[in-house]
Scaffold this motif. Structure first.
Motif: not given
Length: 799
Positions: A83-93, A223-228
Motif C-alpha cells: 500500500a505504501v511502497e508499490d501499489k501496482n506491485f502485482y501489475q507492473h513488469p 498514513y500507512v493505515l490510510d493507504q491500506m
C-alpha cells in the motif's frame, strides 16, 4: 529532404547502438541470475529458553536478521508494504513508468525528491548496489530489477524484500524488526504495530521510536493505515481502531536476558562452531533454561546480595538450579548484577569462579567413610586435637590454641565449642569441624579426592596441594560442578552430565546437536542413600541452625541440605536438594574481601537459597528419598557405644582405619594419629566422666575374647564406579573371628571363581578376569563363608 531522413535514420541507429553499448558496459560487473539466487544472507543466531517462547539473546554480525518464508509473513505486513511502497506491485513488469515520470517531474519543477522505485527496484538496490545518486546506478538498478522479475515470482520477490530491507540500526528484515521493537514474533503483531514497522524503511534513523521524531513516526503510521484503507486492505473502522492502539515499544537495551547463562552458552557455541557461524549462520539454540525460574533466581539473588551488603558487607551472590534426573541447568545467576561493571558484575562466579567450598565439601569425606564401612552411628570425639604428627616439641598433643606455628594444625569449630563424643550423623549434619577432619583421615585423603573426581569435581587434581584441611574447604571448586555433584547425591550416586543445551539447529532447520543424557555411577547407591539420610535429617541438623532451622525446611518436601563457610568468612554456601531439584548458592565478594564474621553460610547464603527454593520447588511434585538398606555393624564403636566394656578410647583403638569392620588392631599405636587422638580423648574423659579412674582398668579390650562376631569382606579393586579395560584384577580383604572355608567371586550374579580351603581369619583374596566377562554395566561381588555364616561385598563397574 531525403538527406534529412537519412540523417535521422543514422542518428536512430547510433542512439540504439549507444543504448545497447551502455547496457552492455554497465552489465559487465552485475551479478548473473545464479549469483542473485545464491546470494548469501547473513542470519542472526537466536538463543531461546527451554520452551522456545522467550528469546534470551540474538547474536549477529553487522546485520541482525531472521529469514522467514512468504507464508510466514503475515498478510497485513505484505498488504501494508504494498500500500505504501508499490501499489501496482502485482501489475507492473519491474518498474512503474508512471511513478518514474512523476518522480522526475517533481524533482525538476519542485526540486524535491520523491520515491519512484518499485519494490523490485528497491530489492535490487538494497541487495547489490550502493545508495549513490547517478544515472549509471539507476540503470543498473533497472537491469537487475528486470532480471529479478524474470527469475522470481512476485511472491518470492516480496518475501526477499521483506527479509532484507533495513528497519534501523543493524536490524534487517521484518522478523528481526518485530523482535527488536516489540519483543514478539512477527505473527503476533497487531495492525497498529504492523503499520509502525512498515513506516520505518522510508527513513529508519529519522523514524526510530528511540529517537527524537516519535510523533512523526505515529503520523507516518496513520498514513500507512490510510493507504491500506484506500487500497481496500482494511476497513475504515479497523484503520481508525489501529490508530488508537496503545503501542508499547520494547526497551532499548542490550537485548539480553539471563546474561551470565547466555554468555556461558555463547562460549560453548563459539568454541564448537566458530565465530562466523555464530554471527552469520542463523543458528537456533534451544537451552535448558526455565525462564520463570530464572526470573525468580535473579530477583532472589539481587535482593539477597543487597541485604548481605547492608548486614555483612558481602555485595555479591550466585545461584544455580539443576534437575538431578537430567543434569539440565534450569536457572543460573552468575552475579547479583551483570551490568555492574564497577564491581565486576559480568564475571560469572557460578561457572568461572574458583572458590573454596568450606564445609560444603564434607559430604565427600563422609561418603567415602560410609563406603569403607563406617556408619552414621560411628562415634568420634569432638575435642581439641592436634593433627600434625611427629613434631611434639613444636606441635604438642595437648593443644594450645595460642600456638600459631604454621606447621601445626588444630582446627576449631565455628562456635568455638567442643561437643565431646559425637556420631558421624550429627557431626556432618551440624558441620562440626574436628570430627570432620578425623573422618577425612579415616576415609583417606586420596580416596576422598578420587571420589570427588567421580562426582565431577575437576579442580582438585593436584593432590600434593591438599592435607586434612581439605574437608573444611581447603581446595577450590566451581559452583556448577558442585551443584552437579549434589545432583548426583539426589540420584543415589548416578551422575548425569551437566547440560545447558537442548538443541542447536542451523539456518535451514537441520539439527546440529541435541541433548542426550549421559550418566555414570559415581558411587554405589546404598552408601549415597546413607549420606542422603543424614543430610535430610532435620532433627540432626537442628543443633547447628537453631533459630534458622525453619529456613532449611520446605513443607511437604524432603530436603537434604549442607552449608559451608570458609576461613575469614570470604565464601558462604548453601547446597540443598530433593530428588528432582538441586540448588546451590554462593555468597561473598568478587574480589574476595571478607564478610563480617557473623556473615556465615547460615546468615548470608541460606536465606537466598530458601527464598528461591520454596518458590521453585512448587513446579515439582513432592518426592521422597529412598531409604538405605538396614545394616548392623558388629563393633560397639560403630553402633554408637563408646564406653563398651568400661573402655574409653579414640576410634583408632578399635578399628583399622582402612577396614573398620575387620579385626581390632593389635598395635593401634602404630597409626601416626593414634597418640594425639588418644591424648585428647583421655583429657576429655578425665574432665567429663565420673569415676574416670575405673575406666581402662581391665586388660586391653579385644573383640576376639568376647562373643562379638567379626566377619567382613571388602573389595579393594576395582573401585565402585570405575571403568574396566582389558584383564581386570579383583582383590578383596576378608577379616573374620572364625576361619574362612570358602570364597566365591561373581560377575553379574554368575560365579566366575570358587576357592575352598582353610584361609584363616585374615585373608587377601585375588584373581584376574578377562574383559569378555564384562557387560557395559556390571555387579562385581565377592562372598566368603565360615562354618557358621557368610559375608559379601559388591561394587558396580563399567566397561
Amino acid at each position: 529532404m531525403k538527406s534529412f531522413f537519412y540523417f535521422l535514420f543514422l542518428s536512430l541507429i547510433l542512439s540504439v547502438s549507444l543504448v545497447f553499448s551502455f547496457i552492455a558496459y554497465i552489465s559487465v560487473d552485475l551479478p548473473d541470475l545464479e549469483q542473485i539466487g545464491n546470494k548469501r544472507v547473513s542470519q542472526s543466531t537466536k538463543i531461546y529458553d527451554r520452551d522456545e517462547k522467550v528469546l534470551l539473546y540474538e547474536v549477529h554480525g553487522e546485520e541482525k536478521r531472521t529469514v522467514i518464508s512468504f507464508e510466514e509473513i503475515p498478510k497485513t505486513v505484505r498488504e501494508a508494504t504494498i500500500a505504501v511502497e508499490d501499489k501496482n506491485f502485482y501489475q507492473h513488469p519491474a518498474f512503474d513508468w508512471k511513478a518514474i515520470l512523476r518522480s522526475v517531474f517533481i524533482d525538476v519543477f519542485y526540486n524535491k525528491r520523491v520515491g519512484g522505485s518499485t519494490i523490485t527496484q528497491q530489492l535490487a538496490k538494497n541487495s547489490f548496489l550502493s545508495s549513490e545518486q547517478s544515472i549509471i546506478r539507476k540503470a543498473k538498478e533497472l537491469i537487475l530489477a528486470l532480471r529479478l522479475e524474470k527469475k522470481y515470482s512476485k511472491d518470492e520477490i516480496l518475501a526477499l524484500y521483506l527479509n532484507q530491507i533495513p528497519y534501523g540500526g543493524n536490524t534487517y528484515g521484518i522478523a528481526a524488526a518485530a523482535q527488536t521493537f516489540f519483543n514478539k514474533d512477527v505473527a503476533n503483531l497487531t495492525l497498529g504495530e504492523t503499520a509502525i514497522l512498515v513506516s520505518l524503511p522510508q527513513s529508519p534513523t529519522y523514524y526510530s521510536p528511540y529517537g527524537l521524531h516519535k510523533d512523526e513516526l505515529f503520523l507516518r503510521r496513520d498514513y500507512v493505515l490510510d493507504q491500506m484503507k484506500k487500497s481496500g486492505f482494511v476497513s475504515k473502522e479497523d484503520g481508525e481502531e489501529a490508530k488508537k492502539e496503545d503501542v508499547v515499544f520494547a526497551p532499548q537495551s542490550a537485548g539480553i536476558k539471563a546474561p551470565h547463562f547466555v554468555m556461558m552458552v555463547l562460549d560453548y557455541l563459539t568454541e564448537k562452531y566458530g565465530e562466523d557461524m555464530i554471527e552469520n549462520g542463523g543458528l537456533k539454540v534451544s537451552t535448558t533454561l526455565n525462564f520463570n525460574l530464572q526470573q525468580i533466581a535473579e530477583k532472589t539473588v539481587k535482593e539477597g546480595a543487597e541485604s548481605n551488603f547492608n548486614l555483612y558487607k558481602g555485595r555479591n551472590a550466585a545461584l544455580i538450579a539443576e534437575e538431578p534426573e537430567t543434569g539440565q541447568i534450569v536457572a543460573l545467576v552468575g552475579s547479583a548484577d551483570y551490568f555492574d561493571v564497577e564491581n565486576e558484575g559480568n564475571f560469572n562466579v557460578a561457572a568461572q569462579g574458583l572458590r573454596q567450598p568450606g564445609s560444603a565439601f564434607k559430604p565427600f569425606a563422609y561418603l567415602e567413610a560410609f563406603i569403607k564401612g563406617y556408619t552414621p552411628e560411628t562415634v568420634v570425639f569432638d575435642v581439641p586435637t592436634e593433627f600434625t604428627t611427629g613434631k611434639p616439641e613444636e606441635c604438642p598433643a595437648l593443644v594450645d590454641f595460642n600456638n600459631d606455628n604454621k606447621k601445626c594444625y588444630h582446627p576449631e569449630n565455628f562456635d568455638n565449642d567442643f561437643k565431646g563424643p559425637i556420631s558421624l550423623r550429627n557431626s556432618l549434619a551440624q558441620s562440626v569441624n574436628v570430627p570432620s577432619v578425623k573422618t577425612l583421615y579415616l576415609a583417606g585423603l586420596d580416596n576422598t579426592l578420587e571420589l570427588a573426581k567421580k562426582f565431577g569435581l575437576t579442580t582438585l587434581e593436584d593432590k600434593s596441594r591438599f592435607g586434612l584441611s581439605l574437608v573444611l574447604g581447603g581446595g577450590e571448586v566451581k559452583l556448577t560442578e558442585l551443584v552437579n555433584a549434589y545432583s548426583a547425591f539426589a540420584q543415589d550416586g548416578t551422575l548425569h552430565k551437566q547440560s545447558f543445551i537442548l538443541r542447536v539447529e542451523d539456518g535451514k532447520g537441520s539439527a546440529l546437536e541435541e541433548y542426550r543424557d549421559e550418566t555414570s555411577q559415581a558411587a554405589e547407591p546404598q552408601y549415597v542413600k546413607i549420606l542422603n539420610d543424614v543430610l535430610l535429617d532435620t532433627k540432626a541438623r537442628s543443633g547447628l541452625f537453631h533459630a534458622s532451622l525453619s529456613l532449611t525446611v520446605i513443607p511437604d518436601y524432603q530436603v537434604a541440605l549442607k552449608t559451608g563457610t570458609t576461613n575469614n568468612y570470604i565464601d558462604a554456601w548453601t547446597m540443598g536438594y530433593t530428588p528432582n531439584l538441586a540448588v546451590g548458592v554462593w555468597a561473598g565478594n568478587n574480589r574476595r574481601e571478607p564478610m563480617e564474621r557473623n556473615g556465615s553460610s547460615i546468615l548470608a547464603a541460606l536465606p537466598i537459597w530458601n527464598s528461591f527454593f520454596k518458590e521453585a520447588i512448587k513446579n515439582y511434585p513432592p518426592e521422597t528419598f529412598t531409604k538405605p538398606e538396614s545394616s548392623v555393624a558388629e563393633k560397639p564403636i560403630l553402633k554408637g557405644d563408646y564406653l563398651f566394656a568400661n573402655q574409653i578410647h579414640n576410634i583408632l583403638y578399635f578399628v583399622d582405619k582402612d577396614n573398620p569392620r575387620g579385626l581390632v588392631p593389635q598395635n593401634p599405636e602404630n597409626d601416626p594419629q593414634f597418640y594425639n587422638w588418644e591424648t585428647a580423648v583421655l583429657v576429655w574423659a578425665k574432665n567429663n566422666l565420673p569415676n574416670f579412674e575405673s575406666y581402662n582398668k581391665s586388660k586391653e579390650y579385644n573383640y576376639s575374647t568376647t562373643n562379638e562376631k567379626i566377619f567382613s569382606v571388602k573389595i579393594e579393586t576395582p573401585s565402585g564406579g570405575s571403568f574396566i579395560k582389558g584383564t581386570q584384577k579383583i582383590t578383596a580383604k576378608i577379616a573374620s573371628t572364625l576361619p574362612v572355608k570358602k570364597i566365591e567371586a561373581y560377575i553379574n550374579q554368575k560365579v566366575v571363581e570358587t576357592k575352598n580351603g582353610d584361609f584363616g581369619k585374615d585373608f587377601n583374596f585375588s584373581m584376574s578376569v578377562g574383559e569378555n566377562n564384562f557387560d557395559l554395566q556390571n555387579l562385581v561381588k565377592v562372598k566368603a563363608y565360615t562354618d557358621l555364616g557368610e559375608a559379601e561385598d559388591s561394587v558396580i563397574v563399567y566397561k
